[in-house]
Design a protein around this motif. Structure first.
Motif, PDB file in Angstrom:
ATOM      1  N   MET A 185       0.744  -1.215  -0.187  1.00  0.00           N
ATOM      2  CA  MET A 185      -0.025   0.063   0.076  1.00  0.00           C
ATOM      3  C   MET A 185       0.854   1.016  -0.146  1.00  0.00           C
ATOM      4  SD  MET A 185      -3.032  -1.561   0.363  1.00  0.00           S
ATOM      5  CE  MET A 185      -4.058  -0.113   0.559  1.00  0.00           C
ATOM      6  N   ASN A 186       0.391   2.385  -0.810  1.00  0.00           N
ATOM      7  CA  ASN A 186       1.221   3.344  -0.656  1.00  0.00           C
ATOM      8  C   ASN A 186       0.226   4.654  -0.355  1.00  0.00           C
ATOM      9  OD1 ASN A 186      -0.088   3.716  -2.959  1.00  0.00           O
ATOM     10  ND2 ASN A 186       1.789   3.825  -4.472  1.00  0.00           N
ATOM     11  N   THR A 187      -1.147   4.502  -0.095  1.00  0.00           N
ATOM     12  CA  THR A 187      -2.056   5.352   0.274  1.00  0.00           C
ATOM     13  C   THR A 187      -3.166   5.025   1.226  1.00  0.00           C
ATOM     14  OG1 THR A 187      -3.461   4.881  -1.642  1.00  0.00           O
ATOM     15  CG2 THR A 187      -1.877   6.575  -2.121  1.00  0.00           C
ATOM     16  N   PHE A 188      -3.956   5.526   1.529  1.00  0.00           N
ATOM     17  CA  PHE A 188      -5.300   4.892   2.295  1.00  0.00           C
ATOM     18  C   PHE A 188      -6.374   5.318   1.537  1.00  0.00           C
ATOM     19  CE2 PHE A 188      -3.017   6.824   6.419  1.00  0.00           C
ATOM     20  CZ  PHE A 188      -2.177   5.449   6.510  1.00  0.00           C
ATOM     21  N   PRO A 189      -6.699   3.999   0.462  1.00  0.00           N
ATOM     22  CA  PRO A 189      -7.774   4.204  -0.363  1.00  0.00           C
ATOM     23  C   PRO A 189      -9.147   4.159   0.573  1.00  0.00           C
ATOM     24  CG  PRO A 189      -6.796   2.056  -0.399  1.00  0.00           C
ATOM     25  CD  PRO A 189      -6.097   2.913   0.379  1.00  0.00           C
ATOM     26  N   ALA A 190     -10.328   4.299  -0.365  1.00  0.00           N
ATOM     27  CA  ALA A 190     -11.559   4.329   0.333  1.00  0.00           C
ATOM     28  C   ALA A 190     -12.019   2.758   0.620  1.00  0.00           C
ATOM     29  CB  ALA A 190     -12.743   4.826  -0.629  1.00  0.00           C
ATOM     30  N   GLN A 191     -11.333   1.977  -0.240  1.00  0.00           N
ATOM     31  CA  GLN A 191     -11.687   0.290   0.073  1.00  0.00           C
ATOM     32  C   GLN A 191     -10.673  -0.327  -0.550  1.00  0.00           C
ATOM     33  OE1 GLN A 191     -15.498  -0.423  -1.863  1.00  0.00           O
ATOM     34  NE2 GLN A 191     -14.175  -1.071  -3.803  1.00  0.00           N
ATOM     35  N   ILE A 192     -10.499  -1.344   0.341  1.00  0.00           N
ATOM     36  CA  ILE A 192      -9.259  -2.517   0.092  1.00  0.00           C
ATOM     37  C   ILE A 192      -9.838  -3.953  -0.177  1.00  0.00           C
ATOM     38  CG2 ILE A 192      -7.303  -3.697   0.834  1.00  0.00           C
ATOM     39  CD1 ILE A 192      -6.732  -0.889   2.689  1.00  0.00           C
ATOM     40  N   VAL A 193      -9.551  -4.557  -1.225  1.00  0.00           N
ATOM     41  CA  VAL A 193     -10.009  -6.032  -1.170  1.00  0.00           C
ATOM     42  C   VAL A 193      -8.811  -6.705  -0.796  1.00  0.00           C
ATOM     43  CG1 VAL A 193     -10.471  -7.807  -2.816  1.00  0.00           C
ATOM     44  CG2 VAL A 193     -11.312  -5.655  -3.255  1.00  0.00           C
ATOM     45  N   TYR A 194      -8.981  -7.748   0.312  1.00  0.00           N
ATOM     46  CA  TYR A 194      -8.083  -8.738   0.936  1.00  0.00           C
ATOM     47  C   TYR A 194      -8.696  -9.879   1.123  1.00  0.00           C
ATOM     48  CZ  TYR A 194      -4.804 -10.518   4.233  1.00  0.00           C
ATOM     49  OH  TYR A 194      -3.915 -11.316   4.725  1.00  0.00           O
ATOM     50  N   ASN A 195      -8.216 -11.039   0.827  1.00  0.00           N
ATOM     51  CA  ASN A 195      -8.467 -12.304   1.019  1.00  0.00           C
ATOM     52  C   ASN A 195     -10.133 -12.484   0.604  1.00  0.00           C
ATOM     53  OD1 ASN A 195      -6.212 -13.586   1.911  1.00  0.00           O
ATOM     54  ND2 ASN A 195      -6.911 -13.667   3.991  1.00  0.00           N
ATOM     55  N   GLU A 196     -10.446 -11.972  -0.840  1.00  0.00           N
ATOM     56  CA  GLU A 196     -12.013 -11.895  -1.087  1.00  0.00           C
ATOM     57  C   GLU A 196     -12.731 -11.212  -0.454  1.00  0.00           C
ATOM     58  OE1 GLU A 196     -12.626 -16.149  -2.156  1.00  0.00           O
ATOM     59  OE2 GLU A 196     -10.781 -16.453  -2.781  1.00  0.00           O
ATOM     60  N   SER A 197     -12.426 -10.394   0.313  1.00  0.00           N
ATOM     61  CA  SER A 197     -13.572  -9.473   1.135  1.00  0.00           C
ATOM     62  C   SER A 197     -13.098  -8.031   0.955  1.00  0.00           C
ATOM     63  CB  SER A 197     -13.147  -9.840   2.763  1.00  0.00           C
ATOM     64  OG  SER A 197     -13.853 -11.076   3.120  1.00  0.00           O
ATOM     65  N   THR A 198     -14.248  -7.344   0.746  1.00  0.00           N
ATOM     66  CA  THR A 198     -13.929  -5.830   0.575  1.00  0.00           C
ATOM     67  C   THR A 198     -14.125  -5.212   1.968  1.00  0.00           C
ATOM     68  OG1 THR A 198     -14.859  -5.934  -1.437  1.00  0.00           O
ATOM     69  CG2 THR A 198     -14.958  -3.902  -0.542  1.00  0.00           C
ATOM     70  N   TYR A 199     -13.119  -4.217   2.240  1.00  0.00           N
ATOM     71  CA  TYR A 199     -12.887  -3.438   3.332  1.00  0.00           C
ATOM     72  C   TYR A 199     -13.073  -1.949   3.287  1.00  0.00           C
ATOM     73  CZ  TYR A 199     -10.927  -7.590   5.544  1.00  0.00           C
ATOM     74  OH  TYR A 199     -10.659  -8.890   6.253  1.00  0.00           O
ATOM     75  N   HIS A 200     -13.861  -1.323   3.849  1.00  0.00           N
ATOM     76  CA  HIS A 200     -14.349   0.276   3.549  1.00  0.00           C
ATOM     77  C   HIS A 200     -13.564   0.966   4.695  1.00  0.00           C
ATOM     78  CE1 HIS A 200     -17.116  -0.662   0.313  1.00  0.00           C
ATOM     79  NE2 HIS A 200     -17.552  -1.661   1.279  1.00  0.00           N
ATOM     80  N   LYS A 201     -13.223   1.853   4.320  1.00  0.00           N
ATOM     81  CA  LYS A 201     -12.598   2.758   5.418  1.00  0.00           C
ATOM     82  C   LYS A 201     -13.625   3.352   6.418  1.00  0.00           C
ATOM     83  CE  LYS A 201      -9.796   6.038   3.774  1.00  0.00           C
ATOM     84  NZ  LYS A 201      -9.199   7.292   3.309  1.00  0.00           N
ATOM     85  N   ASP A 202     -13.248   2.960   7.754  1.00  0.00           N
ATOM     86  CA  ASP A 202     -14.183   3.343   8.789  1.00  0.00           C
ATOM     87  C   ASP A 202     -13.699   4.856   9.602  1.00  0.00           C
ATOM     88  OD1 ASP A 202     -16.196   2.915  10.391  1.00  0.00           O
ATOM     89  OD2 ASP A 202     -14.753   2.279  12.069  1.00  0.00           O
ATOM     90  N   GLU A 203     -12.331   4.919   9.553  1.00  0.00           N
ATOM     91  CA  GLU A 203     -11.742   6.124  10.062  1.00  0.00           C
ATOM     92  C   GLU A 203     -10.345   6.472   9.652  1.00  0.00           C
ATOM     93  OE1 GLU A 203     -10.648   6.158  14.613  1.00  0.00           O
ATOM     94  OE2 GLU A 203     -12.063   4.447  14.658  1.00  0.00           O
ATOM     95  N   GLU A 204      -9.955   7.626  10.034  1.00  0.00           N
ATOM     96  CA  GLU A 204      -8.612   7.939   9.494  1.00  0.00           C
ATOM     97  C   GLU A 204      -7.893   9.214  10.320  1.00  0.00           C
ATOM     98  OE1 GLU A 204      -6.253   9.379   5.408  1.00  0.00           O
ATOM     99  OE2 GLU A 204      -8.392   8.854   5.259  1.00  0.00           O
TER     100      GLU A 204
END
Length: 169
Positions: free
Chosen positions: A88-107
């Motif tokens: 990773m080189n940024t904090f994107p709005a969402q990330i796909v990891y191990n076939e799951s989608t993760y959404h940014k909750d806080e920063e």
């Protein structure tokens, strides 16, 4: 007072009182039992973002490293995390990891205090972002340590799953 009475007398010797451990005051050197495995606490990072504070404890068993995250929000929140390889080189709005989608909750940004093996990060300010899976069962935590973004995968646990034994320090 003779030699033996000095040696075996404890009237004047005050034993330091060991503070009862909770998930919010674990110290380097304590032992944590989780999932039938005993881990030594070898590092501790305290994060401060404004008036908010949370902790990460580095747990070691052999060559197995886990992180115990602990924070008091409206109630005690605990999680077990492991570092994962995810470039990773940024904090994107969402990330796909191990076939799951993760959404940014806080920063945000946090000032960190490191102890034990984590003392090398003492006094730094880091950027962080927390992500939650769509099923709300697992999390990704991203922390920017200068030019590197460290990614950890984790899940919630309950306080009763931990046994904390105060170390000798």
């Amino acid at each position: 007072m003779g030699f033996f009475s000095k040696l075996f007398s404890n009237k004047d010797a005050k034993q330091p009182e060991v503070q009862e451990r909770t998930a919010l005051n674990i110290q380097v050197g304590d032992i944590i039992t989780y999932d039938l495995v005993d881990y030594e606490v070898v590092g501790k990072i305290t994060y401060r973002d404004g008036g908010y504070e949370w902790f990460s404890y580095q747990l070691l068993e052999g060559s197995n490293i886990k992180w115990l995250a602990s924070e008091m929000d409206e109630e005690l929140e605990l999680g077990i995390y492991e570092t994962v390889k995810l470039p990773m080189n940024t904090f994107p709005a969402q990330i796909v990891y191990n076939e799951s989608t993760y959404h940014k909750d806080e920063e945000g940004e946090a000032y960190v205090v490191g102890e034990g093996r984590s003392q090398n990060v003492n006094g730094r300010t880091i950027r962080y972002a927390e992500y939650i899976a769509e099923d709300e069962e697992t999390y990704l935590s991203l922390e920017s340590w200068g030019s590197e973004i460290e990614v950890s995968y984790g899940y919630d646990i309950d306080e009763f799953e931990l046994k904390i034994i105060a170390g000798s320090k």
